[in-house]
Design a protein around this motif. Structure first.
Motif, mmCIF file in Angstrom:
data_model
loop_
_atom_site.group_PDB
_atom_site.id
_atom_site.type_symbol
_atom_site.label_atom_id
_atom_site.label_comp_id
_atom_site.label_asym_id
_atom_site.label_seq_id
_atom_site.Cartn_x
_atom_site.Cartn_y
_atom_site.Cartn_z
ATOM 1 N N GLU A 180 -2.669 -7.372 10.365
ATOM 2 C CA GLU A 180 -4.083 -6.893 10.045
ATOM 3 C C GLU A 180 -5.210 -7.511 10.710
ATOM 4 O OE1 GLU A 180 -4.494 -2.552 9.882
ATOM 5 O OE2 GLU A 180 -3.263 -3.420 11.488
ATOM 6 N N ILE A 237 -13.445 4.807 2.026
ATOM 7 C CA ILE A 237 -12.435 5.239 3.480
ATOM 8 C C ILE A 237 -12.882 6.294 4.543
ATOM 9 C CG2 ILE A 237 -9.728 6.170 4.055
ATOM 10 C CD1 ILE A 237 -8.953 4.785 1.573
ATOM 11 N N TYR A 249 -12.118 1.294 6.859
ATOM 12 C CA TYR A 249 -11.827 0.820 4.955
ATOM 13 C C TYR A 249 -12.756 -0.431 4.453
ATOM 14 C CZ TYR A 249 -7.917 -2.280 5.126
ATOM 15 O OH TYR A 249 -7.156 -3.892 5.803
ATOM 16 N N TYR A 303 -8.137 0.763 9.721
ATOM 17 C CA TYR A 303 -6.716 0.250 9.379
ATOM 18 C C TYR A 303 -5.614 0.764 10.410
ATOM 19 C CZ TYR A 303 -3.217 2.944 7.220
ATOM 20 O OH TYR A 303 -1.928 3.269 5.793
ATOM 21 N N ASN A 304 -4.501 -0.187 10.140
ATOM 22 C CA ASN A 304 -3.410 -0.181 11.527
ATOM 23 C C ASN A 304 -3.948 -0.552 12.686
ATOM 24 O OD1 ASN A 304 -0.695 -0.048 9.988
ATOM 25 N ND2 ASN A 304 -0.942 2.609 10.104
ATOM 26 N N GLY A 312 0.531 -0.900 3.139
ATOM 27 C CA GLY A 312 -0.887 -0.621 4.048
ATOM 28 C C GLY A 312 -1.473 0.258 2.628
ATOM 29 N N HIS A 313 -0.923 -0.048 1.738
ATOM 30 C CA HIS A 313 -1.026 0.818 0.402
ATOM 31 C C HIS A 313 -0.200 0.968 -0.901
ATOM 32 C CE1 HIS A 313 1.659 4.529 0.048
ATOM 33 N NE2 HIS A 313 2.282 4.262 1.607
#
Length: 376
Positions: free
Chosen positions: A221, A244, A253, A271-272, A342-343
């Motif tokens: 990322e 977000i 984000y 994101y991604n 990622g989270h």
């Protein structure tokens, strides 16, 4: 006394080692370089802590994680989550559904119209209703790793750095954990929490276990730090929340940048949005110009409170399962811990408790975190 080797001193691994050690187990935490190093997923000083999930399971999990963070901060004697509040907006983000999830979990929140939100946060452009929840904040990832590693050592754990794991070999009723240079550790149980390095290590684990792990996708990322515009009186802008924003074609984000970016602006990323790589070993740290252009264009259109010229940029690793559920499960003395980066950062101290439960058998593994059934 049962002995454990925990592989990987990132957020999840350091949390697991701390939790196992304070439960009275003999623990060795091994890290290929140093805790919270730049080659993994837990470096830097800015990750988002938020309650916004479309799934009541994860929303409730954040509530439990906040309690774990409170305990960690108290024991470490330092603040690790800085309150900022958070905004969720964009039709794809479904702010109304997020509000329902938070209401069900008893999380303070407010659903605003786009004009009302624009009055309160003029540095952002809104195109839908906006969910505000003041309990969100920014996690100091590096500080958290180091705090949990210190607490693990204080509870009796050994932390070994510069110890890259090459293989895990079954040996009688236990295991031998071998390093690249031939060093060896013996343990009754092994917890593998290696983040983006996990795909490489799976091939060294028992095949029957490795086959049950879902496909892991590692992305490199990219994140960019944009300076705040000055206010009319010449003072720097402050009071920015995390956010977000999900619209067709992109999810972005942002969060106030930490000390590693001089606290000068907002950290913004797609994101991604980074390239898929096989594992952390393939990361090259090079920012994709096309990704930079997409994020700059987004800032120009949606974040008028920022100067659309990044003053710093970085790469980091996201490791995700196909459904983005975590893996915290194992069999026959080996536990896999992959709290998708990622989270996953917001859950770190709670992940340690859940992983220790899974490794010791002290608690049930949540269905969402289980490995595939045998033979699947």
């Amino acid at each position: 006394m049962t002995s454990y080797v925990v592989v990987g001193a990132g957020l999840a691994g350091s949390a697991t080692a701390w939790e196992l050690a304070r439960r009275g187990h003999e623990v060795t935490l091994v890290e290929r370089t140093t805790p919270a190093n730049e080659h993994g997923s837990s470096h830097g000083s800015a990750r988002i802590f938020r309650y916004g999930y479309q799934d009541p399971f994860y929303t409730g999990l954040v509530v439990r994680a906040r309690e774990a963070w409170d305990e960690l901060e108290d024991l470490a004697g330092t603040r690790l989550v800085t309150p900022t509040g958070s905004l969720d907006h964009g039709v794809g983000r479904r702010p109304d559904n997020l509000a329902a999830m938070m209401a069900g979990a008893g999380v303070e929140h407010e659903l605003l119209s786009a004009p009302a939100a624009a009055e309160r946060w003029p540095g952002l452009v809104f195109d839908s209703d906006v969910l505000w929840h003041p309990g969100a904040g920014v996690i100091d990832a590096e500080g958290s790793v180091l705090a949990m590693a210190r607490l693990a050592e204080a509870a009796g754990a050994t932390v070994l750095t510069g110890w890259p794991v090459a293989r895990v070999v079954a040996d009688g009723s236990g295991f031998r954990v071998l390093s690249d240079d031939g060093a060896e550790l013996r343990a009754d149980h092994v917890v593998v929490s290696a983040g983006g390095w996990l795909p490489d290590l799976l091939g060294t684990l028992p095949a029957a276990l490795a086959r049950r792990v879902p496909p892991l996708q590692v992305r490199q990322e990219q994140a960019y730090h944009f300076p705040y515009r000055e206010t009319p009186d010449g003072l720097p802008a402050d009071g920015w929340p995390t956010f977000i924003h999900k619209i067709p074609g992109i999810q972005v984000y942002g969060l106030p940048g930490g000390r590693d970016a001089g606290f000068r602006g907002q950290k913004v990323a797609e994101y991604n949005g980074g390239p898929v790589i096989g594992s952390a070993a393939a990361a090259d740290g090079v920012v994709d110009p096309a990704n930079r252009a997409r994020v700059v264009a987004y800032v120009e259109e949606h974040l008028p409170g920022l100067v659309p010229e990044p003053y710093a940029e970085t790469t980091c690793l996201f490791t995700n399962t196909p459904d983005e559920d975590f893996v915290i499960d194992g069999a026959d003395g080996i536990t896999i811990v992959s709290p998708c980066s990622g989270h996953g950062a917001k859950f770190a101290p709670l992940i340690g408790r859940l992983a220790a439960d899974a490794a010791t058998g002290a608690g049930e593994v949540a269905p969402a975190f289980r490995l595939a059934a045998v033979g699947a």
